[in-house]
Design an enzyme around this catalytic site. Structure first.
Site, PDB file in Angstrom:
ATOM      1  N   ARG A 168       0.845  -1.203   0.000  1.00 59.87           N
ATOM      2  CA  ARG A 168       0.000   0.000   0.000  1.00 59.87           C
ATOM      3  C   ARG A 168       0.877   1.250   0.000  1.00 59.87           C
ATOM      4  O   ARG A 168       1.539   1.557   0.988  1.00 59.87           O
ATOM      5  CB  ARG A 168      -0.935   0.013   1.220  1.00 59.87           C
ATOM      6  CG  ARG A 168      -1.823   1.241   1.262  1.00 59.87           C
ATOM      7  CD  ARG A 168      -3.032   1.095   2.167  1.00 59.87           C
ATOM      8  NE  ARG A 168      -2.716   1.071   3.582  1.00 59.87           N
ATOM      9  CZ  ARG A 168      -3.638   1.161   4.554  1.00 59.87           C
ATOM     10  NH1 ARG A 168      -4.920   1.261   4.228  1.00 59.87           N
ATOM     11  NH2 ARG A 168      -3.277   1.111   5.833  1.00 59.87           N
ATOM     12  N   ASP A 178      -3.880   3.268  13.900  1.00 58.47           N
ATOM     13  CA  ASP A 178      -3.048   3.866  12.873  1.00 58.47           C
ATOM     14  C   ASP A 178      -3.577   5.260  12.579  1.00 58.47           C
ATOM     15  O   ASP A 178      -4.412   5.780  13.320  1.00 58.47           O
ATOM     16  CB  ASP A 178      -2.969   2.983  11.618  1.00 58.47           C
ATOM     17  CG  ASP A 178      -4.301   2.832  10.893  1.00 58.47           C
ATOM     18  OD1 ASP A 178      -5.269   3.551  11.237  1.00 58.47           O
ATOM     19  OD2 ASP A 178      -4.378   1.996   9.983  1.00 58.47           O
TER      20      ASP A 178
END
Length: 540
Positions: free
Chosen positions: A169, A453
């Site tokens: 990603r 996150d």
């Protein structure tokens, strides 16, 4: 007269890193520079279009499926390209940053896929950007190992047949990489992450029987997906890689993208692998886009917004139906629990919640799902094994029973829950503790037994902003104001100081994290992304 040579990519303000020359080769940097020249102007246009669309949402307080792309949605004939063998079975995926220890543990985890994350789970220090790329190169060449200096424990890869398939990603379109510039202009982080990874590993992965596979974050429209598709076509042609080798899974983690799922798959159809339901960023996007919409769009405590909330269920069921209609994988959300090594009862309760969540996803037709910790892999695997058996996926479940209307996706007030004082405190706690770790270069942080996150920090600060600006009254009768937010933040800072001790507190970034959280939570002008002002404060 010959044409002048193109300007070289410049590395600025960066201390040399071990083995960086293996990543930052002249040829790799030239490739990234060419990506920048070709695609950054369109990226600017698309970022401007985001702002225009947000202004339109502020004016109308609604969204709808696009009339101009109705023909794509109504055409039953098209499908995405068949999945490559390495991505046929994705029943459990583990996520995490690309530090050396995580790289080994994720590949060894027993999950079918590892989302190797240069985005929300990674603070973009230059060290994380470059050494993360090096760790993946080492993993593919079999040269990766790690010894923990603190414990003396050594880590090494299992045999190749037991390793997870990597889906990498890159950063979203909104972020720059300040350490790489071309003619004085910073290069988009997305093109740096993609370009270095593709240049070094595309051919190597083909030789291993796999390929360069990507998760695309923060996508807001099918036009942004089209840009990615053009990047893929150019990159494959430029390096002599067969077209269609790249596979991309798009995170549907913005409210605008939820209205363009079919169009996003259509734009990427030769390279598409699936769509993913990303819960926290999706909620963040709802708050961001509808922050002027009044009480109707006020979200309750983030932990009260489960995937069974009516508007979230509409989103996930539409995602499954859309994917299977077009032959793509539907990948479910994150189980973020981090097991306790001291409290078996905490684990028992959490594992039951994880099991119920994964049972629901498998039962709804998802083909796989995410976990944040290796201990959750067998729990999620059991849920999907029970439904899938020996089949790699359940794309044959077309979910034609699903009928989601445009209004269903933004029916936030269909959820019977209200903001609470405890929810405000939790938002402040998570915000300060996460930002402090991020400023130290750590993007995936265990807080209160959950792996947090950047997405969770975004929803936390966005809810504080929303509750203040909507004049929310909490369950204890207090109205949420800037003064109340400052009071809660001061109490949390004092609690952290007492918990950590004066020396550790002073050595950390606690005051800076506190100040930044309040800045992005209280400023009248809402910051589109917390990570933009945070990046200006990030060292390294």
């Amino acid at each position: 007269m010959s044409a002048p040579a193109p300007s070289p990519l410049a590395i600025v303000d960066a201390e040399p890193l071990p083995r960086q020359e293996e990543v930052l080769t002249d040829a790799a940097l030239a490739f990234v520079a060419e990506l920048h020249r070709r695609f950054t102007p369109r990226r600017y246009e698309l970022l401007a279009r985001r702002a225009e669309r947000r202004a339109e949402i502020a004016r109308t307080c609604t969204l709808d499926f696009l009339p101009e792309t109705a023909s794509i949605r109504e055409d039953p004939s098209w499908r995405v390209a068949p999945a490559p063998a390495a991505l046929e079975d994705r029943r459990v995926e583990i996520t995490g940053p690309t530090d050396r220890k995580m790289t080994i543990n994720a590949l060894n985890s027993g999950a079918r896929v590892w989302l190797a994350d240069f985005e929300d789970a990674s603070a973009p220090t230059w060290e994380n950007v470059v050494l993360g790329q090096l760790n993946l190169i080492d993993a593919y060449t079999g040269g990766i190992d790690f010894t923990d200096e603190r414990t003396g424990k050594s880590y090494a890869l299992r045999p190749a047949g037991e390793l997870a398939t990597v889906v990498m990603r890159p950063r979203g379109w909104h972020l720059n990489e300040r350490h790489l510039r071309l003619d004085g202009e910073q290069v988009p982080g997305a093109l740096v992450d993609f370009g270095l990874y593709f240049f070094h590993n595309a051919r190597r992965l083909l030789d291993l029987g796999k390929g360069p596979y990507f998760y695309l974050p923060k996508t807001e429209s099918h036009l942004e997906a089209r840009l990615w598709n053009d990047v893929f076509v150019f990159a494959q042609d430029h390096l002599g890689i067969p077209r269609g080798t790249v596979r991309a899974t798009v995170l549907i983690e913005t409210i605008t993208a939820a209205y363009e799922m079919e169009e996003i798959l259509y734009e990427l159809r030769d390279h598409a692998s699936g769509l993913n339901a990303g819960r926290w960023d999706y909620l963040f996007s709802i708050v961001k886009n509808f922050r002027d919409g009044g009480a109707k769009f006020v979200l309750p405590d983030r932990n009260a917004v489960t995937m069974t909330a009516p508007f979230m269920r509409a989103y996930t069921e539409l995602l499954v139906r859309t994917c299977h209609k077009r032959g793509a994988h539907a990948i479910g959300g994150m189980a973020a629990f981090i097991p306790s090594r001291r409290d078996a009862e905490v684990n028992r309760v959490a594992f039951e919640k994880v099991r119920a969540d994964k049972d629901r996803e498998a039962g709804d037709g998802f083909d796989g799902s995410w976990v944040a910790h290796p201990d959750l892999v067998p729990i999620a695997m059991e849920s999907f094994d029970r439904v899938l058996g020996d089949r790699p996926h359940q794309k044959d479940r077309l979910r034609e029973d699903v009928d989601v209307k445009a209004a269903d996706l933004i029916a936030v007030d269909s959820l019977d829950a209200k903001p609470t004082y405890a929810g405000l405190v939790n938002a402040v706690q998570v915000g300060i503790r996460y930002i402090e770790a991020w400023l130290r270069g750590t993007g995936a942080v265990a807080i209160f037994n959950l792996m947090e996150d950047a997405a969770t920090a975004e929803i936390s600060r966005s809810q504080i902003w929303q509750w203040i600006n909507a004049g929310v009254v909490l369950d204890n009768g207090e109205r949420v104001t800037a003064e109340l937010a400052r009071k809660v933040a001061a109490e949390e800072l004092a609690s952290i100081r007492a918990e950590a001790g004066e020396e550790a507190f002073t050595a950390g970034n606690w005051q800076q994290a506190h100040d930044l959280l309040l800045t992005v939570s209280l400023d009248e002008d809402y910051a589109d992304f917390l990570t933009l002002p945070a990046y200006e404060r990030l060292e390294g």
